[in-house]
Design a protein around this motif. Sequence first.
Motif, mmCIF file in Angstrom:
data_model
loop_
_atom_site.group_PDB
_atom_site.id
_atom_site.type_symbol
_atom_site.label_atom_id
_atom_site.label_comp_id
_atom_site.label_asym_id
_atom_site.label_seq_id
_atom_site.Cartn_x
_atom_site.Cartn_y
_atom_site.Cartn_z
ATOM 1 N N LEU A 152 -8.468 -11.802 -4.407
ATOM 2 C CA LEU A 152 -7.078 -11.973 -4.841
ATOM 3 C C LEU A 152 -6.385 -10.631 -5.044
ATOM 4 O O LEU A 152 -5.188 -10.479 -4.751
ATOM 5 C CB LEU A 152 -7.027 -12.788 -6.140
ATOM 6 C CG LEU A 152 -7.406 -14.271 -6.035
ATOM 7 C CD1 LEU A 152 -7.414 -14.911 -7.418
ATOM 8 C CD2 LEU A 152 -6.446 -15.009 -5.112
ATOM 9 N N PHE A 153 -7.141 -9.654 -5.550
ATOM 10 C CA PHE A 153 -6.591 -8.308 -5.770
ATOM 11 C C PHE A 153 -6.153 -7.692 -4.443
ATOM 12 O O PHE A 153 -5.053 -7.128 -4.338
ATOM 13 C CB PHE A 153 -7.649 -7.445 -6.450
ATOM 14 C CG PHE A 153 -7.204 -6.040 -6.755
ATOM 15 C CD1 PHE A 153 -6.252 -5.788 -7.721
ATOM 16 C CD2 PHE A 153 -7.751 -4.963 -6.066
ATOM 17 C CE1 PHE A 153 -5.837 -4.497 -8.011
ATOM 18 C CE2 PHE A 153 -7.352 -3.668 -6.343
ATOM 19 C CZ PHE A 153 -6.395 -3.436 -7.318
ATOM 20 N N ILE A 154 -6.991 -7.804 -3.421
ATOM 21 C CA ILE A 154 -6.667 -7.249 -2.105
ATOM 22 C C ILE A 154 -5.451 -7.960 -1.509
ATOM 23 O O ILE A 154 -4.549 -7.323 -0.941
ATOM 24 C CB ILE A 154 -7.879 -7.357 -1.157
ATOM 25 C CG1 ILE A 154 -9.015 -6.456 -1.663
ATOM 26 C CG2 ILE A 154 -7.498 -6.973 0.267
ATOM 27 C CD1 ILE A 154 -10.331 -6.655 -0.938
ATOM 28 N N ILE A 155 -5.407 -9.285 -1.663
ATOM 29 C CA ILE A 155 -4.259 -10.047 -1.155
ATOM 30 C C ILE A 155 -2.964 -9.606 -1.842
ATOM 31 O O ILE A 155 -1.926 -9.418 -1.189
ATOM 32 C CB ILE A 155 -4.496 -11.564 -1.366
ATOM 33 C CG1 ILE A 155 -5.628 -12.050 -0.451
ATOM 34 C CG2 ILE A 155 -3.216 -12.352 -1.099
ATOM 35 C CD1 ILE A 155 -6.056 -13.490 -0.719
ATOM 36 N N ALA A 156 -3.027 -9.434 -3.178
ATOM 37 C CA ALA A 156 -1.835 -9.000 -3.931
ATOM 38 C C ALA A 156 -1.369 -7.619 -3.477
ATOM 39 O O ALA A 156 -0.164 -7.377 -3.339
ATOM 40 C CB ALA A 156 -2.140 -8.994 -5.426
ATOM 41 N N LEU A 157 -2.326 -6.716 -3.232
ATOM 42 C CA LEU A 157 -1.971 -5.370 -2.770
ATOM 43 C C LEU A 157 -1.258 -5.414 -1.422
ATOM 44 O O LEU A 157 -0.335 -4.628 -1.166
ATOM 45 C CB LEU A 157 -3.233 -4.501 -2.652
ATOM 46 C CG LEU A 157 -3.961 -4.140 -3.948
ATOM 47 C CD1 LEU A 157 -5.182 -3.289 -3.632
ATOM 48 C CD2 LEU A 157 -3.053 -3.408 -4.920
ATOM 49 N N LEU A 158 -1.680 -6.314 -0.552
ATOM 50 C CA LEU A 158 -1.076 -6.416 0.777
ATOM 51 C C LEU A 158 0.298 -7.072 0.739
ATOM 52 O O LEU A 158 1.208 -6.686 1.485
ATOM 53 C CB LEU A 158 -2.001 -7.207 1.709
ATOM 54 C CG LEU A 158 -3.362 -6.564 2.027
ATOM 55 C CD1 LEU A 158 -4.226 -7.511 2.830
ATOM 56 C CD2 LEU A 158 -3.180 -5.253 2.783
ATOM 57 N N LEU A 159 0.464 -8.050 -0.129
ATOM 58 C CA LEU A 159 1.704 -8.824 -0.147
ATOM 59 C C LEU A 159 2.846 -8.141 -0.898
ATOM 60 O O LEU A 159 4.018 -8.320 -0.548
ATOM 61 C CB LEU A 159 1.460 -10.203 -0.768
ATOM 62 C CG LEU A 159 0.548 -11.164 0.001
ATOM 63 C CD1 LEU A 159 0.459 -12.491 -0.741
ATOM 64 C CD2 LEU A 159 1.048 -11.383 1.418
ATOM 65 N N LEU A 160 2.521 -7.365 -1.946
ATOM 66 C CA LEU A 160 3.568 -6.813 -2.812
ATOM 67 C C LEU A 160 4.580 -5.937 -2.061
ATOM 68 O O LEU A 160 5.793 -6.171 -2.170
ATOM 69 C CB LEU A 160 2.942 -6.039 -3.975
ATOM 70 C CG LEU A 160 3.926 -5.437 -4.977
ATOM 71 C CD1 LEU A 160 4.831 -6.515 -5.568
ATOM 72 C CD2 LEU A 160 3.184 -4.709 -6.093
ATOM 73 N N PRO A 161 4.160 -4.927 -1.281
ATOM 74 C CA PRO A 161 5.178 -4.099 -0.599
ATOM 75 C C PRO A 161 6.000 -4.891 0.405
ATOM 76 O O PRO A 161 7.197 -4.647 0.561
ATOM 77 C CB PRO A 161 4.345 -3.002 0.085
ATOM 78 C CG PRO A 161 2.952 -3.517 0.134
ATOM 79 C CD PRO A 161 2.802 -4.426 -1.046
ATOM 80 N N GLN A 162 5.376 -5.855 1.094
ATOM 81 C CA GLN A 162 6.117 -6.672 2.053
ATOM 82 C C GLN A 162 7.164 -7.543 1.357
ATOM 83 O O GLN A 162 8.262 -7.755 1.875
ATOM 84 C CB GLN A 162 5.136 -7.562 2.835
ATOM 85 C CG GLN A 162 4.072 -6.799 3.602
ATOM 86 C CD GLN A 162 4.666 -5.863 4.636
ATOM 87 O OE1 GLN A 162 5.534 -6.258 5.403
ATOM 88 N NE2 GLN A 162 4.213 -4.618 4.645
ATOM 89 N N THR A 163 6.812 -8.023 0.161
ATOM 90 C CA THR A 163 7.753 -8.849 -0.599
ATOM 91 C C THR A 163 8.915 -8.005 -1.127
ATOM 92 O O THR A 163 10.074 -8.436 -1.104
ATOM 93 C CB THR A 163 7.033 -9.543 -1.774
ATOM 94 O OG1 THR A 163 5.885 -10.234 -1.286
ATOM 95 C CG2 THR A 163 7.951 -10.538 -2.461
#
Length: 685
Positions: free
Chosen positions: A205-216
């Motif tokens: 979940l941590f890795i997913i959050a890191l990937l999604l945050l800048p795109q969002t």
Amino acid sequence: MTFFSIVKKNFKYNLNKFISYFFVNALVIGMLFMYGSLLFNSVVNKELKGTSLIETLNIALMALIIFAIVFITYTNISFLKNRDKEFGMYLTLGMTRKDLIKIVIFENLSVMILALLVGTLGGAIFGRLFYMALSKILDYINIPYELNIESFVLSAGVFILIFIGNMIFNIIYMNRVSIMSNLKASRNKEVGKSNLMIGSISLILFIIALLLLPQTLLRKLFNGNSVIIGILVFMTIVLPYFIIGSIITVFNKVIQKYTKFYNNEILILSNLSHRFKNYKNILYMLSILIAGAIYFSGTTYAMYSTSKELIDKDNPFDVAFVEKDGFNEVEESELKTLLNKKNIGIKNYSTLEFLEYALFKEENGKYMYYSDSTQIISESNYNRHMKENIDVEKGAGIYISVYNEKIITEDFGVILAALSREELDELSYSMEEYLSKEELESIIGREKLYSIEKEKLKEVRGVNFTNIIYNTNVSSGKAIIVDDDEYESLKKANIKSGNMHLLNIKNEKEIGNILDDYLLKKNNIKKEDWNNGKQILSFEEEVIRGYKPIYKQELIEDSIKYNGMMFFTTIFIGLLFIFANGIVLYYKVLSEIDEERERVKLLRRIGIENKKLRKIISKEMAITFYVPIIIGGGIACYYIYVLFSNHYIVGVVMKNVFEVLIAAIIIQTIICLVSRKKYLKEVLK
């Protein structure tokens, strides 16, 4: 044996512990003294009086005081707990709790007085280096080194209050000691818990959050939804807590497939598994501490080091001033002649005519009030000014901006309204909600509105057509280019127009006084109206000051002064936090010396020699000490990247941040080596 002989022997026996305890107290006093000398410096107060920087310095002082309270209190508690076995022994020898309290008070009083003297003296001596570093950062302010009574009062007063609080705690603590609990203190092994599934899920979940945050944030996903952003930020900050407690367990499961490596490192991995469970809370808190230190230090360092570049990018012209409402009405030829006589050296002088319209921006078919002074430029004026040859169709427009951001925005339409300030004030009740085109027409009147549909409005960023200026009189940096015929129609309906005077020159140092004097005479106003030093102005005073020319060199100097002071303040506190991180770990590992001695005895019985033991312990300590700097530094670098990912200077910023991170790693390495030396000496003796 007398009381003082016991105290003397106790000091001698625990000399190393007292030295580290003394060092922490002296360090905090020295830092408070140096920061106080800056805060109460006469030049700093004169230069920054009334600015937001003074508030920033005061906030930083509060953060420093809170840090001092927490840090010294933690050190005091750790110092007491590390001596539990010693206190238990004294009780078995017939000493009373009152005797122990007297010993502790005498010891702490001695350390306090010595730390106060050495810390103040050290702060006074190293304060000169402190000011040399500050003067190096602030190129445009010469801050002399001053010793003032306020800094003495600040450092001594805060420290004495902390000392009194710690003494009260120490008395309560010593009244609760018992023989058995203290003698068994070294055997009380805290057992942490870890869950492989929770750790694995948290890591994913941590890795997913890191990937999604800048795109969002860039609106490439979820349309930049603020709730989603909040959830992702929460995940990136909280999930490391669960990861730290389970990371070794997860690593063990993976590494077991590599039998040879696993067997060679099994002793280290098994002890680290216990240590990470045991240290989970403290490693997480230290990681967040490091993340905060590097984030704020790195961000302010990046802003400071890129001050000139940012000002240059946002201000392509050396000088800019607005001609409007009867102010700054000058003839270009007359001003050119004056400046050439004064050897200013004009490289380029351009006058850009504009109209000012209130702007309503479209979103989901409705319109929201966006700006009361959006600039409208004709295609021919723009082409002449920028030496281009664009052609705008009727009913269309080009929305240009000096900003060059990466953030993705949906196509939008606009409605322009020819409104006076009085009319805008009357309409303020309806400007905080979305209105349909028909509602705007009924409220304002169709004849005062001009609309450009989103299919016909093109957005272009990074266009260096003007300087970015925001004040009561003008909002430049964004504009809409329209067809010449429609511009003339808008000009007839509009009641607000003006000219931007934009110059590039060779002699930037001399132009300020010459141009100011010329325009003051033209405007028939006094010099104090532009340079009265007041921070809070009436509306009329703000209007008059808004016509003062903007000089890029002044902006650079102000930016370096502001960002330099911010950087110096945050790096000062950031270094304290990094030192605190190392010292907290130092006391934490030293608290387990007795337990580690027992483990060493067992390992020696199965034939492991001191050389191998040193290697095992060194690896364990290195991993323990570097976990907070890796996790915290990684989180800080990630968030700084996210913060600047929308900006063209992200590469330069990250370079500066890595420099701060490397400095933090070096400090952590030094503390780790000192701790290892002390730890090995105590454990292997």
